[in-house]
Write a protein that holds these residues in place. Structure first.
Motif, PDB file in Angstrom:
ATOM      1  N   LYS A  69       0.843  -1.212   0.000  1.00  0.00           N
ATOM      2  CA  LYS A  69       0.000   0.000   0.000  1.00  0.00           C
ATOM      3  C   LYS A  69       0.874   1.258   0.000  1.00  0.00           C
ATOM      4  N   VAL A  70       1.994   1.188   0.689  1.00  0.00           N
ATOM      5  CA  VAL A  70       2.921   2.327   0.709  1.00  0.00           C
ATOM      6  C   VAL A  70       3.503   2.532  -0.693  1.00  0.00           C
ATOM      7  N   VAL A  71       3.885   1.425  -1.353  1.00  0.00           N
ATOM      8  CA  VAL A  71       4.412   1.506  -2.717  1.00  0.00           C
ATOM      9  C   VAL A  71       3.357   2.096  -3.638  1.00  0.00           C
ATOM     10  N   GLU A  72       2.142   1.608  -3.508  1.00  0.00           N
ATOM     11  CA  GLU A  72       1.037   2.084  -4.347  1.00  0.00           C
ATOM     12  C   GLU A  72       0.801   3.581  -4.132  1.00  0.00           C
ATOM     13  N   LEU A  73       0.807   4.013  -2.869  1.00  0.00           N
ATOM     14  CA  LEU A  73       0.599   5.423  -2.557  1.00  0.00           C
ATOM     15  C   LEU A  73       1.730   6.287  -3.120  1.00  0.00           C
ATOM     16  N   LEU A  74       2.956   5.869  -2.909  1.00  0.00           N
ATOM     17  CA  LEU A  74       4.104   6.634  -3.407  1.00  0.00           C
ATOM     18  C   LEU A  74       4.104   6.734  -4.931  1.00  0.00           C
ATOM     19  N   THR A  75       3.831   5.632  -5.599  1.00  0.00           N
ATOM     20  CA  THR A  75       3.831   5.667  -7.063  1.00  0.00           C
ATOM     21  C   THR A  75       2.661   6.484  -7.597  1.00  0.00           C
ATOM     22  N   ASP A  76       1.514   6.435  -6.901  1.00  0.00           N
ATOM     23  CA  ASP A  76       0.379   7.261  -7.322  1.00  0.00           C
ATOM     24  C   ASP A  76       0.681   8.748  -7.145  1.00  0.00           C
ATOM     25  N   LEU A  77       1.314   9.090  -6.016  1.00  0.00           N
ATOM     26  CA  LEU A  77       1.627  10.495  -5.753  1.00  0.00           C
ATOM     27  C   LEU A  77       2.690  11.051  -6.691  1.00  0.00           C
ATOM     28  N   SER A  78       3.561  10.183  -7.181  1.00  0.00           N
ATOM     29  CA  SER A  78       4.666  10.671  -8.019  1.00  0.00           C
ATOM     30  C   SER A  78       4.668  10.057  -9.409  1.00  0.00           C
ATOM     31  N   LYS A  79       3.547   9.500  -9.847  1.00  0.00           N
ATOM     32  CA  LYS A  79       3.531   8.794 -11.135  1.00  0.00           C
ATOM     33  C   LYS A  79       3.867   9.691 -12.324  1.00  0.00           C
ATOM     34  N   ASP A  80       3.527  10.969 -12.225  1.00  0.00           N
ATOM     35  CA  ASP A  80       3.835  11.872 -13.338  1.00  0.00           C
ATOM     36  C   ASP A  80       5.329  12.124 -13.473  1.00  0.00           C
ATOM     37  N   SER A  81       6.082  11.946 -12.393  1.00  0.00           N
ATOM     38  CA  SER A  81       7.513  12.249 -12.449  1.00  0.00           C
ATOM     39  C   SER A  81       8.395  11.004 -12.444  1.00  0.00           C
ATOM     40  N   LEU A  82       7.819   9.814 -12.269  1.00  0.00           N
ATOM     41  CA  LEU A  82       8.648   8.607 -12.203  1.00  0.00           C
ATOM     42  C   LEU A  82       9.102   8.161 -13.592  1.00  0.00           C
ATOM     43  N   PRO A  83      10.406   8.074 -13.810  1.00  0.00           N
ATOM     44  CA  PRO A  83      10.916   7.567 -15.084  1.00  0.00           C
ATOM     45  C   PRO A  83      10.831   6.037 -15.104  1.00  0.00           C
ATOM     46  N   ASP A  84      11.243   5.435 -16.212  1.00  0.00           N
ATOM     47  CA  ASP A  84      11.266   3.978 -16.302  1.00  0.00           C
ATOM     48  C   ASP A  84      12.137   3.423 -15.184  1.00  0.00           C
ATOM     49  N   GLY A  85      11.643   2.437 -14.489  1.00  0.00           N
ATOM     50  CA  GLY A  85      12.368   1.841 -13.376  1.00  0.00           C
ATOM     51  C   GLY A  85      12.035   2.489 -12.046  1.00  0.00           C
ATOM     52  N   GLY A  86      11.281   3.563 -12.074  1.00  0.00           N
ATOM     53  CA  GLY A  86      10.937   4.293 -10.857  1.00  0.00           C
ATOM     54  C   GLY A  86      10.082   3.494  -9.900  1.00  0.00           C
ATOM     55  N   GLU A  87       9.121   2.780 -10.434  1.00  0.00           N
ATOM     56  CA  GLU A  87       8.251   1.992  -9.571  1.00  0.00           C
ATOM     57  C   GLU A  87       9.036   0.854  -8.910  1.00  0.00           C
ATOM     58  N   ASN A  88       9.940   0.247  -9.657  1.00  0.00           N
ATOM     59  CA  ASN A  88      10.795  -0.799  -9.075  1.00  0.00           C
ATOM     60  C   ASN A  88      11.684  -0.222  -7.971  1.00  0.00           C
ATOM     61  N   PHE A  89      12.188   0.983  -8.197  1.00  0.00           N
ATOM     62  CA  PHE A  89      13.026   1.652  -7.208  1.00  0.00           C
ATOM     63  C   PHE A  89      12.242   1.895  -5.918  1.00  0.00           C
ATOM     64  N   VAL A  90      11.023   2.413  -6.054  1.00  0.00           N
ATOM     65  CA  VAL A  90      10.174   2.669  -4.889  1.00  0.00           C
ATOM     66  C   VAL A  90       9.881   1.362  -4.155  1.00  0.00           C
ATOM     67  N   ASN A  91       9.569   0.319  -4.908  1.00  0.00           N
ATOM     68  CA  ASN A  91       9.278  -0.984  -4.322  1.00  0.00           C
ATOM     69  C   ASN A  91      10.488  -1.502  -3.533  1.00  0.00           C
ATOM     70  N   LEU A  92      11.669  -1.346  -4.096  1.00  0.00           N
ATOM     71  CA  LEU A  92      12.904  -1.779  -3.432  1.00  0.00           C
ATOM     72  C   LEU A  92      13.132  -1.017  -2.124  1.00  0.00           C
ATOM     73  N   LEU A  93      12.909   0.296  -2.158  1.00  0.00           N
ATOM     74  CA  LEU A  93      13.081   1.109  -0.948  1.00  0.00           C
ATOM     75  C   LEU A  93      12.113   0.680   0.152  1.00  0.00           C
ATOM     76  N   VAL A  94      10.871   0.422  -0.214  1.00  0.00           N
ATOM     77  CA  VAL A  94       9.873   0.015   0.773  1.00  0.00           C
ATOM     78  C   VAL A  94      10.203  -1.365   1.323  1.00  0.00           C
ATOM     79  N   GLN A  95      10.546  -2.300   0.447  1.00  0.00           N
ATOM     80  CA  GLN A  95      10.878  -3.659   0.888  1.00  0.00           C
ATOM     81  C   GLN A  95      12.061  -3.665   1.857  1.00  0.00           C
ATOM     82  N   ASN A  96      13.049  -2.825   1.596  1.00  0.00           N
ATOM     83  CA  ASN A  96      14.251  -2.790   2.429  1.00  0.00           C
ATOM     84  C   ASN A  96      14.166  -1.764   3.560  1.00  0.00           C
TER      85      ASN A  96
END
Length: 178
Positions: A57-84
């Motif tokens: 849910k945190v990943v989903e919220l972060l990607t939704d809030l920043s989806k306009d600015s996330l480049p390719d690989g951004g969602e994976n990066f956010v997911n990695l930060l949350v997981q770790n």
């Protein structure tokens, strides 16, 4: 925080390498600035630290809030930060990424603290002198602080030049006390 700085280093380097491969420095800079701003929000921090909130849910919220600015690989990066559990290091990641980009572009940011605002001629002269000394293009960020009495303090990377009246007085005092 020193811990976050060392935690941030491999993440900043990984994002830098990705940005370098895809020539997407600007989009990653914007994305990291947005993610950093979101992570520093008190409400968001409280949400992230709540054990009842699932990481997805945190990943989903972060990607939704920043989806306009996330480049390719951004969602994976956010997911990695949350997981770790590294969201608290986002500000340091963003700062270190900016330093890596500046170094790659042979660009140095110089913070100049002065008692009174510099004139355009003084800025030009200081920029030229710093570029000659550092061997790269310099961008000056000026801050005015009357408490230094006179002169200036220049910080550019590891270089610190204290030419303030206050600094000179402190140096003189130290010398006389010996």
């Amino acid at each position: 925080m020193a811990d976050n700085a060392s935690i941030a280093r491999p993440y900043a380097k990984a994002v830098f390498d990705l940005a370098q491969e895809t020539d997407s420095y600007e989009s990653w800079t914007v994305a990291l600035e947005n993610l950093s701003a979101i992570s520093q929000d008190e409400s968001f921090s409280a949400l992230v630290s709540d054990p009842r909130v699932d990481g997805s849910k945190v990943v989903e919220l972060l990607t939704d809030l920043s989806k306009d600015s996330l480049p390719d690989g951004g969602e994976n990066f956010v997911n990695l930060l949350v997981q770790n559990d590294r969201l608290l290091a986002l500000d340091d990641i963003q700062q270190q990424f900016s330093e890596l980009v500046a170094k790659a572009k042979a660009l140095a940011n110089a913070e100049v603290l002065t008692a009174i605002a510099l004139t355009d001629d003084q800025k030009t002269s200081l920029t030229s002198a710093l570029e000659a000394r550092l061997g790269m293009k310099v961008v000056i960020e000026e801050t005015v602080d009357a408490s230094i009495v006179g002169g200036a303090i220049v910080k550019a990377g590891d270089l610190v030049i204290d030419g303030s009246a206050q600094g000179r007085i402190e140096k003189l005092t130290t010398t006389l006390m010996r």
